[in-house]
Design an enzyme around this catalytic site. Structure first.
Site, PDB file in Angstrom:
ATOM      1  N   SER A  31       0.803  -1.220   0.000  1.00  0.00           N
ATOM      2  CA  SER A  31       0.000   0.000   0.000  1.00  0.00           C
ATOM      3  C   SER A  31       0.836   1.270   0.000  1.00  0.00           C
ATOM      4  O   SER A  31       0.496   2.250  -0.663  1.00  0.00           O
ATOM      5  CB  SER A  31      -0.951  -0.007   1.202  1.00  0.00           C
ATOM      6  OG  SER A  31      -1.833  -1.094   1.135  1.00  0.00           O
TER       7      SER A  31
ATOM      8  N   HIS B  82       0.274   4.498   4.336  1.00  0.00           N
ATOM      9  CA  HIS B  82      -0.363   5.212   3.241  1.00  0.00           C
ATOM     10  C   HIS B  82       0.151   6.647   3.156  1.00  0.00           C
ATOM     11  O   HIS B  82       0.511   7.131   2.080  1.00  0.00           O
ATOM     12  CB  HIS B  82      -1.882   5.215   3.427  1.00  0.00           C
ATOM     13  CG  HIS B  82      -2.507   3.872   3.243  1.00  0.00           C
ATOM     14  ND1 HIS B  82      -3.869   3.664   3.331  1.00  0.00           N
ATOM     15  CD2 HIS B  82      -1.964   2.664   2.971  1.00  0.00           C
ATOM     16  CE1 HIS B  82      -4.132   2.378   3.119  1.00  0.00           C
ATOM     17  NE2 HIS B  82      -2.997   1.751   2.912  1.00  0.00           N
TER      18      HIS B  82
END
Length: 277
Positions: free
Chosen positions: A182, A229
Site C-alpha cells: 500500500s 499510506h
C-alpha cells in the site's frame, strides 16, 4: 448482400495519409501514434491536450524528454506484479517461512533494514482481496507512468515510496507489524496525481478516491496502516516534483542527487527514531 463499412474515418485527422484505429478519448477523432498522448484511460490528441493546458494551471508540460523515456511495454510494472503474486503464493505454503523472512517489524529495523522495503512484496495470506486490489491499482497506474517516466525512475518511485511508508510506520506506530504494497502504491498514485496537475488536467476525481482510501485507514477493525499510506503518499509526491523539476535538464546528475537526498532524508529519520527518540 452486405455493404463494406466506410473506412474514411480510419485516418489521422492531422495526417490524412496515416491509417489508425485509435480515437481520442476527449473529442473522438482518429489519431495516429505520433499524435497520441497517453492518458489515464486511452489517449488524447494534441488539440485536446493544448485545450486542457490552456484551461488549467499555467505550467510547463510534462514529462521527460522522449529520449529518456521507456519504449515498448511497461516491463517493470508487470515484473513487480508477477513478483508480488509469486511471493503471495509462497506465503500460502505452510511452513515456507517467507512472511517471517521479509516482514517489516520496527524493532528489527537497525539490524535488518531491508525489511522496510521487502515487506512491500508481502500481503496477508488470509486476504486475497488485499493483494488483488493493490496489484490491480499498480496495473492501472503503473502502465501509465512507467512509459513516460522511464523504467529507472519508475522502479525508484515504487521502492522509495515503499521505504517512505515504512519510515512513517516507524515514526508514528513503532510497535506495528506491517506488510503490504500500500505504501508503494500510494506513492505511485500520488506521483500520477502531481504529474497530471502539472499537465493542467482536472483530476479531482482521483483526489476524492485517494482521500476515501486514506480515511478508510482510520476505521476501527479494518487493520489498515494509514501511517504507511501517508508515508508513501508524501514520498511519491516529493519524487514526482523532483522528476518534474529536472525534466528539461541535459544532465541526469542533479536529478540523481535530489533522489538520493530524498533517500538520505528517509534514512536520517529512521536513524533518529532508532537511536535518539
Amino acid at each position: 448482400m452486405t455493404t463494406a463499412p466506410d473506412a474514411s474515418g480510419n485516418y489521422c485527422y492531422r495526417h490524412p495519409d496515416r491509417q489508425s484505429f485509435t480515437l481520442c478519448q476527449r473529442c473522438g477523432r482518429t489519431v495516429c501514434p505520433s499524435c497520441q498522448t497517453q492518458a489515464a484511460v486511452g489517449v488524447h490528441c494534441p488539440e485536446c491536450i493544448a485545450e486542457a493546458r490552456a484551461n488549467g494551471p499555467k505550467r510547463k508540460p510534462i514529462l521527460v524528454r522522449a529520449s529518456r523515456a521507456s519504449t515498448g511495454k511497461p516491463v517493470v510494472t508487470y515484473t513487480l506484479i508477477a513478483l508480488t503474486v509469486a511471493i503471495f503464493l509462497l506465503q500460502l505454503i505452510p511452513g515456507s517461512g517467507v512472511t517471517q523472512a521479509l516482514v517489516y517489524y520496527p524493532p528489527l529495523t537497525a539490524s535488518e533494514p531491508w525489511r522496510m522495503i521487502t515487506s512491500a512484496f508481502l500481503h496477508s495470506p488470509s486476504s486475497i482481496f488485499h493483494v488483488g486490489f493493490n496489484m490491480f491499482t499498480l496495473f492501472i497506474f503503473g502502465r501509465v507512468l512507467e512509459i513516460p517516466l522511464g523504467r529507472a525512475r519508475f522502479i525508484s518511485l515504487y521502492l522509495i515510496s515503499a521505504l517512505g511508508g515504512s519510515v512513517a510506520v516507524l515514526l508514528i506506530a513503532p510497535g506495528s507489524v506491517v506488510l503490504g504494497a500500500s505504501g508503494a502504491i500510494f506513492g505511485v498514485v500520488a506521483a500520477f496525481f502531481v504529474i497530471q496537475r502539472r499537465m493542467g488536467i482536472n483530476n479531482r476525481g482521483l483526489l476524492i478516491i485517494v482521500v476515501i482510501n486514506l480515511v478508510a485507514g482510520f476505521i476501527p477493525g479494518l487493520n489498515i496502516s494509514w501511517q504507511a499510506h501517508v508515508g508513501g503518499l508524501v514520498t511519491g509526491a516529493l519524487l514526482a516534483l523532483v522528476f518534474l523539476r529536472q525534466r528539461n535538464k541535459t544532465s541526469v546528475i542533479p536529478e540523481v542527487a535530489l533522489v538520493a537526498l530524498v533517500v538520505a532524508g528517509l534514512i536520517a529519520l529512521t536513524l533518529v527514531r532508532i537511536f535518539v527518540l
